[in-house]
Design an enzyme around this catalytic site. Structure first.
Site, PDB file in Angstrom:
ATOM      1  N   HIS A 141     -51.263 -90.513 -23.047  1.00 14.29           N
ATOM      2  CA  HIS A 141     -50.953 -90.222 -21.471  1.00 14.29           C
ATOM      3  C   HIS A 141     -51.120 -91.399 -20.466  1.00 14.29           C
ATOM      4  O   HIS A 141     -52.139 -92.238 -20.485  1.00 14.29           O
ATOM      5  CB  HIS A 141     -52.439 -89.274 -21.131  1.00 14.29           C
ATOM      6  N   SER A 170     -48.686 -88.498 -13.678  1.00 12.38           N
ATOM      7  CA  SER A 170     -49.850 -87.372 -13.995  1.00 12.38           C
ATOM      8  C   SER A 170     -50.231 -86.683 -12.463  1.00 12.38           C
ATOM      9  O   SER A 170     -49.159 -86.430 -12.127  1.00 12.38           O
ATOM     10  CB  SER A 170     -51.004 -88.561 -14.190  1.00 12.38           C
TER      11      SER A 170
HETATM   12  C1  GCU Z   1     -56.724 -85.099 -15.517  1.00 14.17           C
HETATM   13  C2  GCU Z   1     -56.091 -83.900 -14.905  1.00 14.17           C
HETATM   14  C3  GCU Z   1     -54.714 -83.870 -15.008  1.00 14.17           C
HETATM   15  C4  GCU Z   1     -54.116 -85.167 -14.295  1.00 14.17           C
HETATM   16  C5  GCU Z   1     -54.617 -86.211 -14.935  1.00 14.17           C
HETATM   17  C6  GCU Z   1     -54.176 -87.606 -14.236  1.00 14.17           C
HETATM   18  O1  GCU Z   1     -56.656 -85.142 -16.909  1.00 14.17           O
HETATM   19  O2  GCU Z   1     -56.869 -82.670 -15.710  1.00 14.17           O
HETATM   20  O3  GCU Z   1     -54.100 -82.830 -14.499  1.00 14.17           O
HETATM   21  O4  GCU Z   1     -52.693 -84.938 -14.475  1.00 14.17           O
HETATM   22  O5  GCU Z   1     -56.083 -86.253 -14.942  1.00 14.17           O
HETATM   23  O6  GCU Z   1     -53.973 -87.603 -13.171  1.00 14.17           O
HETATM   24  O7  GCU Z   1     -54.414 -88.656 -15.036  1.00 14.17           O
END
Ligand code: GCU
Length: 448
Positions: free
Chosen positions: A428, A280
């Site tokens: 995610h 992420s």
């Molecule tokens: C949020 C953000 C993302 C990122 C994510 C994370 O959703 O919008 O860009 O990748 O956090 O780090 O879990």
């Protein structure tokens, strides 16, 4: 009429109804105001839910169509000169990295500092299957010193071993349930919380499995380099430099590179097999570090999404405008100048993946993680291929897709010797299923 069947109105229907209305209102408010809520890590959840509910997502999921007419060419210099040889590509690569520094990630200091190391603790771990080492990494400039704590597990081995290095989100104590893990420098947890949180993110690190398969794991808390907070991000390593455009993702990438500084000096580490991984937001940093640092043999992006592996021009899932609004401390000032105009950017993320050539790159997504735009990441990886092909490397092909599919389906992995992709089913995250793919890929293509 039979009175036994007569419906009675009970007094408690009223409070029950009110509670239901209140819960629906809270959910609606959370979705509407999600970006203002204090729980930044919930944003991926609420954003995904919004996407699921919106019409545009349905188009996105089914068609995967994109307008990439302004996608910059990998093998064309900014002035239009074609790139024909690997020597030409060296210049193109530098141009791309400079453009990313100026337009997206901001400053990445390359000199003006020293890095030193001190082993704070070393011991046997995993019932003797590994050694654990904890090392203070100190970055020093004429303005002072900032420390970060690296935690490493190495399998017992006669030969140097490959090591997977990545930053963690919550502190070293969360990656494995090992009482000997020292608290990271920038953790705010008190003793009781440290105890409660010990090993809570173990599934994200899979240390036992990696060790059993002969891989070392090294990790550092990202906040040790830059706290993930718009008010305090510049209080640690960034404060050592007079560089207002040195931002959080840049500091995390810088931190990964300082971890590599340590690894390359260790006789137990196979320096030809250093792997950089990130999930992420830390995947964004992993890709930026991996594109820059040629000592890294394989770069793994796990659900890195917007300003990670996914194409910005994809304009699905998270957008450039939204990421800059929600996380003003991550990227440089110039990046915000583009507003929503992704087509005006002189770069896109496939160019960053291209800078990893002639090394290896692996991109992974999760099927329900629409916010990270799996289709855009797949297209980005495919669009990066010309650089790898120029070096004669083995790239993946879209021939693996079933008829009518525009990207791999959940559970599918697509590998070549120098490029990997997989799509996990679900949400995610980085899970042991992802690690199983990564370790299998490394066994096959990163063997010593
Ligand atoms: C949020 C953000 C993302 C990122 C994510 C994370 O959703 O919008 O860009 O990748 O956090 O780090 O879990």
């Amino acid at each position: 009429m039979n009175s036994a069947h007569k419906k009675h109105f009970h007094w408690w229907y009223i409070p029950l109804g009110l509670v239901v209305i209140l819960l629906v209102a809270i959910l609606a408010f959370a979705l509407w105001a999600h970006r203002f809520l204090p729980w930044k890590n919930m944003i991926a959840f609420t954003s995904n839910l919004r996407l699921e509910l919106s019409e545009s997502t349905k188009n996105y999921v089914t068609s995967g169509e994109r307008d990439y007419s302004t996608l910059p060419e990998v093998l064309t210099m900014a002035d239009g000169t074609p790139v024909q040889t690997v020597e030409d590509f060296a210049a193109r690569r530098q141009e791309i990295l400079d453009l990313f520094e100026q337009n997206v990630y901001g400053t990445l200091p390359k000199d003006g500092f020293t890095t030193s190391f001190e082993v704070l603790e070393e011991g046997s771990a995993l019932n003797g299957a590994a050694i654990r080492r904890q090392v203070k990494i100190s970055v020093t400039t004429d303005k002072g010193t900032s420390d970060a704590l690296l935690l490493m597990y190495l399998p017992q081995s006669e030969k140097p071993v490959p090591v997977v290095l990545g930053l963690n989100f919550k502190g070293n104590h969360t990656v494995f349930a090992d009482e000997a893990i020292l608290p990271s420098y920038s953790t705010e947890a008190d003793d009781e919380t440290l105890l409660e949180e010990r090993g809570i993110k173990a599934e994200r690190w899979n240390i036992e499995q990696a060790i059993a398969r002969g891989y070392g794991i090294a990790t550092i808390f990202c906040d040790d380099f830059a706290p993930d907070n718009a008010d305090t991000y510049n209080t640690r390593v960034i404060s050592l430099f007079d560089e207002p455009e040195f931002k959080a993702v840049g500091a995390w990438a810088f931190g990964i590179m300082r971890g590599v500084d340590y690894l390359v000096q260790q006789p137990e580490v196979d320096t030809n097999r250093i792997v950089d991984i990130g999930h992420s937001r830390l995947g964004k940093a992993a890709v930026w570090a991996g594109a820059n640092d040629e000592r890294i043999a394989l770069v793994i992006s796990n659900d890195s999404g917007n300003t990670g592996a996914t194409l910005t021009r994809s304009n699905h899932g998270e957008t450039m405008k939204s990421i800059n609004a929600m996380f003003p401390h991550w990227f440089c000032t110039q990046y915000k100048e583009y507003g929503a105009a992704a087509n005006a950017l002189p770069v896109d993320q496939h160019l960053l993946l291209a800078c990893i050539a002639p090394r290896k790159v692996y991109v992974a997504n999760a099927n329900d993680d629409l916010w990270a735009d799996p289709q855009g990441a797949w297209n980005s990886l495919l669009a990066s291929r010309p650089a790898f092909e120029l070096y004669g490397q083995a790239v993946i092909s879209e021939d693996c897709l079933a008829e009518g599919e525009t990207q791999p389906h959940a559970g599918q992995s697509v590998w070549s010797a120098d490029m990997g992709y997989h799509k996990r089913s679900g949400w995610h995250d980085i899970q042991s299923e992802d690690w199983a793919f990564y370790l299998d890929y490394m066994d096959q293509y990163l063997a010593g």
